[in-house]
Scaffold this active site. Structure first.
Site, PDB file in Angstrom:
ATOM      1  N   ASP B 389     -29.748 -10.783  -9.265  1.00  0.00           N
ATOM      2  CA  ASP B 389     -29.437  -9.970  -8.091  1.00  0.00           C
ATOM      3  C   ASP B 389     -28.339 -10.705  -7.319  1.00  0.00           C
ATOM      4  O   ASP B 389     -28.574 -11.782  -6.766  1.00  0.00           O
ATOM      5  CB  ASP B 389     -30.706  -9.833  -7.224  1.00  0.00           C
ATOM      6  CG  ASP B 389     -30.474  -8.988  -5.974  1.00  0.00           C
ATOM      7  OD1 ASP B 389     -29.301  -8.732  -5.630  1.00  0.00           O
ATOM      8  OD2 ASP B 389     -31.478  -8.600  -5.342  1.00  0.00           O
ATOM      9  N   HIS B 390     -27.149 -10.117  -7.320  1.00  0.00           N
ATOM     10  CA  HIS B 390     -26.002 -10.834  -6.760  1.00  0.00           C
ATOM     11  C   HIS B 390     -26.117 -11.046  -5.248  1.00  0.00           C
ATOM     12  O   HIS B 390     -25.401 -11.854  -4.668  1.00  0.00           O
ATOM     13  CB  HIS B 390     -24.701 -10.091  -7.090  1.00  0.00           C
ATOM     14  CG  HIS B 390     -23.532 -11.023  -7.293  1.00  0.00           C
ATOM     15  ND1 HIS B 390     -23.293 -12.120  -6.482  1.00  0.00           N
ATOM     16  CD2 HIS B 390     -22.540 -11.032  -8.225  1.00  0.00           C
ATOM     17  CE1 HIS B 390     -22.209 -12.749  -6.905  1.00  0.00           C
ATOM     18  NE2 HIS B 390     -21.734 -12.120  -7.964  1.00  0.00           N
TER      19      HIS B 390
END
Lengths: 328, 417
Positions: B389-390
């Protein structure tokens, strides 16, 4: 430490302060020759003379106004109202002159005065003479309001009230005058605005002031037998209110029951309940409960009269409610 | 005092439940802790325990019926109590609730449209604030909420003992994640045509994975690892411990936890206004079921030896296959592994399983030619793909983690350093 009555504690406070400061005077109905309707001023006329212990006509508004004028002129009057029910006559003087004079005179006139007498219901006095008016006096900015429930607190607070440069409304109770308690021989003062934790317990906070302290103490004994340990916080002062002490006990126990012999609407109890919900919201495990008089004029019939007021049983029920205990 | 028995959330994601079986009849007395009914949730079938001693006065939702969390399913109280006021209240609540279920909505003539609560003009007397916003609102005292938050407990899993099932301090303090026995039941009747009704489980899988995929900006990091030394280590362990039989997944879970300890930023979560740096490493393993998938979680892997991880994992997988996992056993993964090696999948990318921010997708171990010291050698290779999850993990952060994990798998002794 001597064991004396509440009325004797008040008398000692008056006597000591009248010796200390010649500007302290006492006036009211029957305070002089009759020694006071409740014998609080017993012997003071003989000791200080009729210039300082003054019998007044039955004119609450009149003699209260006279005393406020005397305070403006540098005296330190103590006004005895035979009962707070009669003080309703004098409210205009108290609220519009005593409470506001310092503000409206731009700080030029202090009103160092004490209004004292029995407040709240006693017995068999019917609606007009059985009223607890604490919240009405506490409502007005400019007044200090105290309601001690023990001889020790009564003496220490009355001495502080007489020395205070602001108007102090000092609430006693007819049924309290004969209560006894320890009072030290040596001089002491109790700071106005400081509550007192009368009993310690971790389960629930019962917050009260004045005469109901007695039934709260009895209720706490009943609760002890059920294994419930209550903190009993006696506010002693309503203005200024010791919010710190209120929040401290509630943050400890997470539940609060407020016992106030006034009516439920717009009363001290509901104000304290709001303070708790506002400033200790995250510490509450149950809604705050109030135990007050029923929202009706006081009945004359004795059975109904008792039923209309807070009782040990009502307090126990309220505590069980905030503790989520269902009686089998 | 008669009261409503409300449908409670028996799993953290449950929004509706179907009454599978009633174990008490109207008029029956029951005590605290008795099983009142079995409720089919999105994940499994759970037992609904009684919150108090009372008599069942009326069943409102029969077997097979569905109720949203917070809706009344029955009325309980004392014998012979008049329940008509409660029934009126329920009826009123029902009629004032915005009806979101279009299929059940009766078609109204246009002229009567203005009675629709959604478009009704607000009268001055209407006390909008007293209407519950949603049926899923959980009643809890402020203190109970605070304690639950401090302890990382999900209120929806705690049964309230206060009025209207309010969760109070004692409920949170006495809450122990308990293993619930669940009744397995045959899958719902199959339709002969091609339209298969969605099970609650399927709906929830669809909802949660879509939410994850749409809200978390995924990016992927892929490496090939040489499994030679790890497989040797496992073999030697089995030789020296003839009774032990550990799965490769247990080894990979343990090595992942060692790498996560070194890179705590990967063992983190997103919470709109803050990043949550999880205090423990709870690793979930995706397990296929007949009718969906579930991720049993091995808790606090960092404190467990491989044999213990494996022992717990086997127990959890067994339960998962039999639909017997309790909510505590399949939620709260701070990191997840999905292994499709058994299906011969070479490599794939997985969708992140919240509240974690990364999921490791493992492919099959296959012998492949690799170049070592300029020589082509055959080695058992496995593909690992990390979905990140950036919002929480940047490229370099994820890459550092993968570098560490690869090094540990290449040479498991390094995990001890």
């Amino acid at each position: 430490m001597a064991v004396i009555t509440y009325r004797e504690a008040l008398r000692q406070a008056l006597e000591e302060e009248m010796h200390r400061d010649k500007n302290v005077i006492l006036l009211g109905e029957e305070v002089a020759q009759y020694n006071g309707a409740y014998k609080v001023s017993k012997g003071l006329l003989d000791e200080f003379g009729e210039e300082r212990v003054i019998d007044t006509p039955i004119t609450e508004e009149g003699f209260t106004g006279v005393a406020i004028g005397a305070a403006m002129a540098g005296m330190r009057p103590v006004v005895e109202w035979m009962t707070f029910n009669f003080s309703i006559q004098a409210m205009d003087q108290v609220f519009n002159n005593a409470a506001k004079m310092l503000y409206m005179s731009g700080g030029q006139f202090n009103i160092p005065i004490v209004f004292r007498g029995p407040n709240g219901p006693a017995e068999y006095l019917a609606s007009q003479h059985s009223q607890a008016l604490a919240s009405i006096y506490a409502h007005f900015p400019g007044l200090k309001v105290v309601a001690p429930a023990t001889p020790y607190d009564a003496k220490g607070l009355l001495k502080s009230a007489i020395r205070d440069d602001n108007p102090v409304v000092f609430m006693e109770a007819e049924l309290i005058y004969a209560w006894e308690g320890d009072v030290p021989e040596e001089e002491y003062l109790i700071e106005i605005g400081k509550a007192d934790l009368k009993k310690e317990g971790d389960d629930v906070s019962i917050i009260t002031f004045g005469k109901p302290l007695q039934i709260v103490t009895e209720a706490a004994d009943v609760l002890e037998k059920k294994g419930i340990h209550a903190d009993i916080l006696d506010l002693r002062s309503l203005r200024p209110l010791d919010e710190e002490a209120i929040l401290k006990t509630v943050k400890k126990t997470n539940r609060a029951v407020i016992v106030d012999e006034s009516w439920p609407v717009a009363g001290m109890a509901s104000h304290i309940g709001w303070i708790i919900s506002h400033k200790a919201f995250d510490f509450l495990d149950a809604p705050v409960e109030l135990v007050t008089s029923e929202d009706v004029p006081m009945p004359y019939n004795h059975t109904l009269e008792l039923a209309a007021q807070p009782s040990v049983d009502k307090i126990v029920q309220a505590v069980q409610k905030v503790m989520y205990i269902r009686e089998a | 005092m008669a009261d409503k028995l409300l449908m409670i959330a028996l799993s953290p994601t449950m929004e509706k439940g179907t009454i599978h079986t009633w174990h008490v009849k109207e008029g029956d007395a029951f005590s605290t802790g008795d099983i009142l009914c079995d409720v089919e949730t999105d994940k499994t079938t759970m037992e609904y325990e009684s919150p108090e001693d009372a008599i069942l006065l009326k069943i409102l939702v029969n077997e097979g019926g569905q109720a949203s969390v917070g809706d009344p399913i029955a009325i309980f109280g004392e014998e012979g109590e008049d329940i008509s006021p409660l029934l009126d209240e329920i009826k009123k609540e029902k009629s004032s609730k915005p009806d979101t279920n279009r299929e059940e909505k009766e078609k109204e003539p246009a002229s009567e449209k203005k009675t629709d609560p959604d478009i009704e003009e607000e009268s001055p007397e209407s006390q909008k604030t007293t209407q519950p916003e949603a049926t899923t609102r959980i009643k809890a005292s402020p203190l109970a909420r605070k304690i639950a938050e401090e302890r990382g407990l999900n209120l929806s899993q705690i049964r309230g003992s206060g009025p209207q099932n309010r969760i109070v301090k004692r409920d949170v303090e006495n809450y122990k994640p308990q293993e619930k026995s669940a009744i397995t039941h045959a899958p719902s009747s199959e339709n002969s045509d091609q339209r298969i009704p969605l099970s609650e489980k399927r709906q929830i899988i669809a909802k949660r994975l879509s939410e994850s995929k749409y809200s978390a900006p995924h990016f992927y990091l892929r490496v090939q690892v040489d499994m030679t030394r790890l497989m040797e280590a496992r073999k030697r362990y089995h030789e020296t411990h003839p009774d032990a039989k550990t799965s490769l997944n247990a080894w990979l879970i343990k090595l992942s936890s060692e790498a996560l300890k070194k890179h705590p930023e990967v063992n983190s979560g997103w919470d709109t206004d803050a990043l949550i740096r999880f205090g423990n490493v709870h690793i979930g393993l995706a397990v296929a079921q007949e009718d969906g998938l579930i991720t049993p979680v091995v808790k606090s892997v960092e404190y467990k030896k491989i044999a213990q991880v494996d022992h717990e994992l086997q127990g959890l997988i067994e339960k998962a296959k039999n639909n017997k996992l309790s909510p505590e056993e399949y939620t709260g993964a701070t990191f997840t592994i999905s292994n499709l090696g058994a299906w011969g999948i070479e490599e794939f990318t997985a969708i992140i399983n919240p509240p974690g921010s990364a999921i490791l997708a493992l492919g099959a171990i296959e012998k492949k030619p690799v170049v070592i010291n300029d020589e082509i050698i055959i080695r058992p290779m496995m593909s690992m793909t990390l979905s990140c999850d950036h919002r929480v993990i940047d490229g370099a952060t994820g890459a550092d983690f993968m570098k560490t994990l690869k090094a540990y798998i290449d040479d498991p002794a390094l995990a001890l350093t």
